[in-house]
Write an enzyme that holds these catalytic residues in place. Sequence first.
Site, mmCIF file in Angstrom:
data_model
loop_
_atom_site.group_PDB
_atom_site.id
_atom_site.type_symbol
_atom_site.label_atom_id
_atom_site.label_comp_id
_atom_site.label_asym_id
_atom_site.label_seq_id
_atom_site.Cartn_x
_atom_site.Cartn_y
_atom_site.Cartn_z
ATOM 1 N N LYS A 51 -23.199 47.528 -55.786
ATOM 2 C CA LYS A 51 -22.292 47.468 -54.959
ATOM 3 C C LYS A 51 -22.264 47.588 -53.827
ATOM 4 O O LYS A 51 -21.870 46.553 -53.310
ATOM 5 C CB LYS A 51 -21.256 47.191 -56.646
ATOM 6 C CG LYS A 51 -21.200 46.786 -57.058
ATOM 7 C CD LYS A 51 -20.299 47.303 -58.250
ATOM 8 C CE LYS A 51 -20.256 46.585 -59.877
ATOM 9 N NZ LYS A 51 -19.950 47.199 -60.535
ATOM 10 N N GLN B 143 -15.682 51.477 -61.895
ATOM 11 C CA GLN B 143 -17.039 51.044 -63.022
ATOM 12 C C GLN B 143 -16.248 51.511 -64.506
ATOM 13 O O GLN B 143 -15.425 52.326 -64.466
ATOM 14 C CB GLN B 143 -17.745 51.495 -62.239
ATOM 15 C CG GLN B 143 -19.253 52.060 -63.563
ATOM 16 C CD GLN B 143 -20.126 50.106 -63.034
ATOM 17 O OE1 GLN B 143 -19.668 49.645 -62.084
ATOM 18 N NE2 GLN B 143 -20.481 49.575 -64.014
ATOM 19 N N ASP C 106 -11.976 42.208 -60.431
ATOM 20 C CA ASP C 106 -13.195 42.204 -61.395
ATOM 21 C C ASP C 106 -12.021 40.606 -62.146
ATOM 22 O O ASP C 106 -13.266 40.616 -63.435
ATOM 23 C CB ASP C 106 -12.727 43.931 -62.681
ATOM 24 C CG ASP C 106 -14.322 44.227 -62.578
ATOM 25 O OD1 ASP C 106 -15.033 43.306 -62.837
ATOM 26 O OD2 ASP C 106 -13.987 45.834 -62.839
HETATM 27 N N1 GUN Z 1 -19.759 47.271 -66.076
HETATM 28 C C1 GUN Z 1 -20.545 46.415 -66.818
HETATM 29 N N2 GUN Z 1 -20.354 45.397 -66.521
HETATM 30 C C2 GUN Z 1 -18.583 45.423 -65.522
HETATM 31 C C3 GUN Z 1 -18.183 43.990 -64.686
HETATM 32 O O1 GUN Z 1 -18.158 43.477 -64.496
HETATM 33 N N3 GUN Z 1 -17.016 45.475 -64.472
HETATM 34 C C4 GUN Z 1 -16.760 46.753 -64.722
HETATM 35 N N4 GUN Z 1 -15.662 46.831 -63.543
HETATM 36 N N5 GUN Z 1 -17.676 48.125 -65.071
HETATM 37 C C5 GUN Z 1 -18.934 47.031 -66.013
#
Ligand code: GUN
Length: 297
Positions: A54, A98, A121
């Site tokens: 990311k 995350q 998100d």
């Molecule tokens: N962990 C796995 N997928 C995601 C996601 O789409 N967003 C976040 N914040 N954590 C994750």
Amino acid sequence: MSATIIDGKAFAARLREKVAHHVARLSDGHGITPGLAVVLVGEDPASQVYVRNKGRQTKEAGMLSVEHRLAETATQAELLGLIGALNDDPAIHGILVQLPLPGHIDTDLVINAISPAKDVDGFHISNVGLLGTGQKSMVPCTPLGCLMMLRDHHGSLAGMEAVVVGRSNIVGKPMAQLLLGESCTVTIAHSRTRDLPATVRRADIVVAAVGRPRMIPGEWIRPGATVIDVGINRIAREDGKSRLVGDVDFDSAVEVAGAITPVPGGVGPMTIACLLANTVTACCRANGLPEPEGLTA
Ligand code: GUN
């Protein structure tokens, strides 16, 4: 007959280019740089890989990338303090915590502490409610990526029969809301669905998001249907190495479907590209600027 392969990797690359173009326009025209903060608590290896990717892609798009790494033992109060500071920071337009978080932290409480306008998100309860009532919101990245690919392939989805397999808050439920917003007839199927093969066989569009390797065989797919495979499952190979497979048995499904996303190279690359798109959307909204076309639902 073999299905059209929907190339998510190429689609995501085009979306990232579009994002980078809008970032340059914000910077050149308004002196604004969209900023994304990613918070990682603990040392889960898969999460570390995601966070690294990311950060890299955020910078490649010309945006500000800020990473906060907290120890596994960090307290909930520390994490809430950090989120409060990021909420108040005008250089930060998107905040992503995350998941999963360590067990001693209340995930819902943390997610709902993020300012809804910065919740790239789309997990905050306000954004969930806005999406559910068809109002402007931040849309969760993976379902948004699936929707973009479906629209690109079909144009209008109105009247189509869509079956979403999986009922998670991250994918299944928001995906169903988005498809409903496109005037599909939507079924959410799950592990307790009585006759899953018959339910899946009704679908013009199948979105598989259960997290079980190759659970959906080709014989469940209606001939000509479009199959979006959200699953990313690592399985052991005979030579001791591992490989990624989806929730759909690709080899049999590709013979029946009209179009299908592969794993890897399908939905996966779209998730981070949509995160970048959401950050640009959030930045434009925060600054009262028109939102670029094609970056959100
Ligand atoms: N962990 C796995 N997928 C995601 C996601 O789409 N967003 C976040 N914040 N954590 C994750």
